[in-house]
Write an enzyme that holds these catalytic residues in place. Structure first.
Site, PDB file in Angstrom:
ATOM      1  N   ARG A  75       0.418  -1.556   0.065  1.00  0.00           N
ATOM      2  CA  ARG A  75       0.100  -0.396  -0.221  1.00  0.00           C
ATOM      3  C   ARG A  75       0.828   1.433   0.210  1.00  0.00           C
ATOM      4  O   ARG A  75       1.847   1.653   1.309  1.00  0.00           O
ATOM      5  CB  ARG A  75      -1.283   0.437   1.567  1.00  0.00           C
ATOM      6  CG  ARG A  75      -1.860  -1.324   1.392  1.00  0.00           C
ATOM      7  CD  ARG A  75      -2.538  -1.436   2.328  1.00  0.00           C
ATOM      8  NE  ARG A  75      -3.315  -2.260   2.556  1.00  0.00           N
ATOM      9  CZ  ARG A  75      -4.094  -3.031   3.144  1.00  0.00           C
ATOM     10  NH1 ARG A  75      -2.819  -3.943   3.774  1.00  0.00           N
ATOM     11  NH2 ARG A  75      -4.763  -3.612   2.560  1.00  0.00           N
ATOM     12  N   ILE A 130     -10.544 -10.136  -1.219  1.00  0.00           N
ATOM     13  CA  ILE A 130     -10.950 -11.297  -0.375  1.00  0.00           C
ATOM     14  C   ILE A 130     -12.833 -11.165  -0.115  1.00  0.00           C
ATOM     15  O   ILE A 130     -12.718 -11.933  -0.293  1.00  0.00           O
ATOM     16  CB  ILE A 130     -10.321 -11.830   0.586  1.00  0.00           C
ATOM     17  CG1 ILE A 130     -10.384 -11.045   1.557  1.00  0.00           C
ATOM     18  CG2 ILE A 130      -8.827 -13.084   0.149  1.00  0.00           C
ATOM     19  CD1 ILE A 130      -9.860 -11.668   2.616  1.00  0.00           C
ATOM     20  N   ASP A 131     -12.494  -9.769  -0.422  1.00  0.00           N
ATOM     21  CA  ASP A 131     -13.725  -8.448   0.627  1.00  0.00           C
ATOM     22  C   ASP A 131     -14.789  -8.838  -0.317  1.00  0.00           C
ATOM     23  O   ASP A 131     -16.044  -8.452   0.212  1.00  0.00           O
ATOM     24  CB  ASP A 131     -13.593  -7.665   0.924  1.00  0.00           C
ATOM     25  CG  ASP A 131     -12.672  -7.459   2.242  1.00  0.00           C
ATOM     26  OD1 ASP A 131     -12.432  -8.849   2.566  1.00  0.00           O
ATOM     27  OD2 ASP A 131     -11.709  -6.265   2.485  1.00  0.00           O
ATOM     28  N   GLY A 189     -23.871 -22.878   9.797  1.00  0.00           N
ATOM     29  CA  GLY A 189     -25.349 -22.592  10.108  1.00  0.00           C
ATOM     30  C   GLY A 189     -25.096 -22.790  11.447  1.00  0.00           C
ATOM     31  O   GLY A 189     -25.101 -22.734  12.257  1.00  0.00           O
ATOM     32  N   ARG A 259      -6.444 -15.186   4.173  1.00  0.00           N
ATOM     33  CA  ARG A 259      -5.586 -14.516   2.963  1.00  0.00           C
ATOM     34  C   ARG A 259      -5.151 -15.740   2.081  1.00  0.00           C
ATOM     35  O   ARG A 259      -4.554 -14.933   0.276  1.00  0.00           O
ATOM     36  CB  ARG A 259      -4.882 -13.250   3.270  1.00  0.00           C
ATOM     37  CG  ARG A 259      -5.997 -12.086   3.811  1.00  0.00           C
ATOM     38  CD  ARG A 259      -5.335 -10.980   2.321  1.00  0.00           C
ATOM     39  NE  ARG A 259      -4.128 -10.140   3.053  1.00  0.00           N
ATOM     40  CZ  ARG A 259      -4.571  -9.026   3.383  1.00  0.00           C
ATOM     41  NH1 ARG A 259      -4.935  -8.408   4.127  1.00  0.00           N
ATOM     42  NH2 ARG A 259      -3.138  -8.428   2.794  1.00  0.00           N
TER      43      ARG A 259
HETATM   44  O1  F6P Z   1      -7.664  -7.743   1.603  1.00  0.00           O
HETATM   45  C1  F6P Z   1      -8.793  -7.037   2.761  1.00  0.00           C
HETATM   46  C2  F6P Z   1      -8.856  -7.348   4.286  1.00  0.00           C
HETATM   47  O2  F6P Z   1      -8.421  -8.770   4.531  1.00  0.00           O
HETATM   48  C3  F6P Z   1      -9.785  -7.078   5.013  1.00  0.00           C
HETATM   49  O3  F6P Z   1     -10.705  -7.277   5.422  1.00  0.00           O
HETATM   50  C4  F6P Z   1      -8.454  -6.321   6.438  1.00  0.00           C
HETATM   51  O4  F6P Z   1      -9.006  -5.804   7.211  1.00  0.00           O
HETATM   52  C5  F6P Z   1      -7.751  -6.293   5.705  1.00  0.00           C
HETATM   53  O5  F6P Z   1      -7.179  -6.221   3.880  1.00  0.00           O
HETATM   54  C6  F6P Z   1      -6.347  -6.657   6.232  1.00  0.00           C
HETATM   55  O6  F6P Z   1      -5.279  -6.051   6.344  1.00  0.00           O
HETATM   56  P1  F6P Z   1      -3.441  -5.270   6.093  1.00  0.00           P
HETATM   57  O7  F6P Z   1      -3.703  -6.575   7.405  1.00  0.00           O
HETATM   58  O8  F6P Z   1      -2.686  -6.549   5.457  1.00  0.00           O
HETATM   59  O9  F6P Z   1      -3.224  -4.223   6.102  1.00  0.00           O
END
Ligand code: F6P
Length: 326
Positions: A75, A130-131, A189, A259
């Site tokens: 990021r 994944i979200d 469930g 992940r």
């Molecule tokens: O990829 C999305 C996600 O899995 C979110 O659901 C989660 O909050 C976040 O990434 C956490 O990412 P990181 O630990 O890399 O900051």
């Protein structure tokens, strides 16, 4: 004839299973069309720092089944600045790259959109998160694998919860989105589910648990999305334990387990389709769009819409999950 000669692909933001299959598809489709294809290592940071290398068929052999991303991901703070984006543009030009395929989530699309406002360039995006919270696609790359991982983890917890008659709070990922939580709850469930999108009344949950206890059911599973507004699983489990001392409350946070891992068949097929469509779209002159699959057809959504559009939550699923949990 397409004006595109050199395409670069990169992954950005949180990784997701299936990203490698998407990279493979972009590389193979490009080579099929006699284009030169490059990998940018480390997302937008790699673009800024010129970490760009030519990819050949051999670079994407044996990666389809692997989770994570061979191109690494990050990021980037620097890409959020005008100067950072200028450096990124200069390094793309230094490699004579005409177009990029960006694989990532909302932040990745936002970066691409701002970049295109400032520079004459071509970028298309693929939904890698994944979200499953991206507008313009029914499913994102990695969601299916992730939710299967969560479901299997909950199945294992279910065994021990049942043996000991325990109430488990299980937290799944989803900072802003409850897709993973809702699908996991329905598929496992669960007695109840807490989602960021919808207010769940804790009193109703407690009443539900009391009713279960009355008929001798002390074993219950409750799924909580990490971004639930009224509290995460740790907080909710404490509240419930205080209010229901007769229950033996336990907590599991599944976390980053969701992940990783080999992508499911659905994710590999989705990634392969999307990677292929990204190269075809660039060759057809498309730009500034996110590519997804809607109703099993390839869909093109301008970045602005993909970023700001709100994916409708399937309320039927919530209602089914609640009704089946009586
Ligand atoms: O990829 C999305 C996600 O899995 C979110 O659901 C989660 O909050 C976040 O990434 C956490 O990412 P990181 O630990 O890399 O900051």
């Amino acid at each position: 004839m397409s004006s595109i000669k050199r395409i670069a692909v990169f992954t950005s933001g949180g990784d997701s299973p299936g990203m490698n299959a998407a990279i493979r598809s972009v590389v193979r489709t490009s080579i099929y069309h006699d284009l030169h294809v490059y990998g940018i290592y480390g997302g937008y940071d790699g673009m800024i720092n010129g970490k760009i290398e030519r990819l050949e068929l051999g670079n994407v052999g044996n990666i389809m089944q692997r989770g994570g991303t061979i191109l690494k991901t990050a990021r980037s703070k620097e890409f959020m600045t005008v100067e950072g984006r200028q450096k990124a543009y200069d390094s793309l030009k230094a490699h004579d790259i005409d177009a990029c395929v960006a694989i990532g989530g909302n932040g990745t699309y936002t970066g691409a959109m701002v970049f295109l406002e400032e520079h004459d360039f071509k970028i298309v995006g693929l939904p890698g998160t994944i979200d499953n919270d991206l507008y313009g696609t029914d499913y994102t790359i990695g969601f299916d694998t992730s939710v299967n991982t969560a479901m299997r983890a909950v199945d294992k917890i279910r065994d021990t919860a049942d043996s000991h008659n325990r109430l488990f709070f299980i937290e799944v990922m989803g900072r802003h989105s409850g897709y993973i939580a809702l699908h996991t709850a329905l598929a496992s469930g669960a007695a109840d589910v807490f989602l960021p999108e919808i207010e769940t009344n804790i009193d109703e949950v407690i009443n539900h648990l009391k009713l279960n206890a009355k008929r001798g059911k002390l074993f219950n599973l409750i799924i909580v999305a990490e971004g639930n507004k009224s509290g995460n699983a740790t907080e909710l489990s404490k509240i419930v334990q205080e209010r229901l001392p007769e229950f033996d409350v336990k907590l599991t946070i599944i976390g980053h387990l969701q992940r990783g891992g080999a992508p499911s068949c659905l994710d590999r097929v989705l990634s392969s389709r999307l990677g292929y469509s990204a190269v075809e779209a660039l060759m057809a002159g498309k730009n500034g769009i996110a590519i997804g699959v809607v109703n099993d057809k390839i869909a093109y959504t301008p970045f602005h819409e993909a970023i700001h559009g709100v994916k409708e939550f399937n309320h039927d699923l919530i209602s089914i999950a609640k009704k089946l949990a009586i």
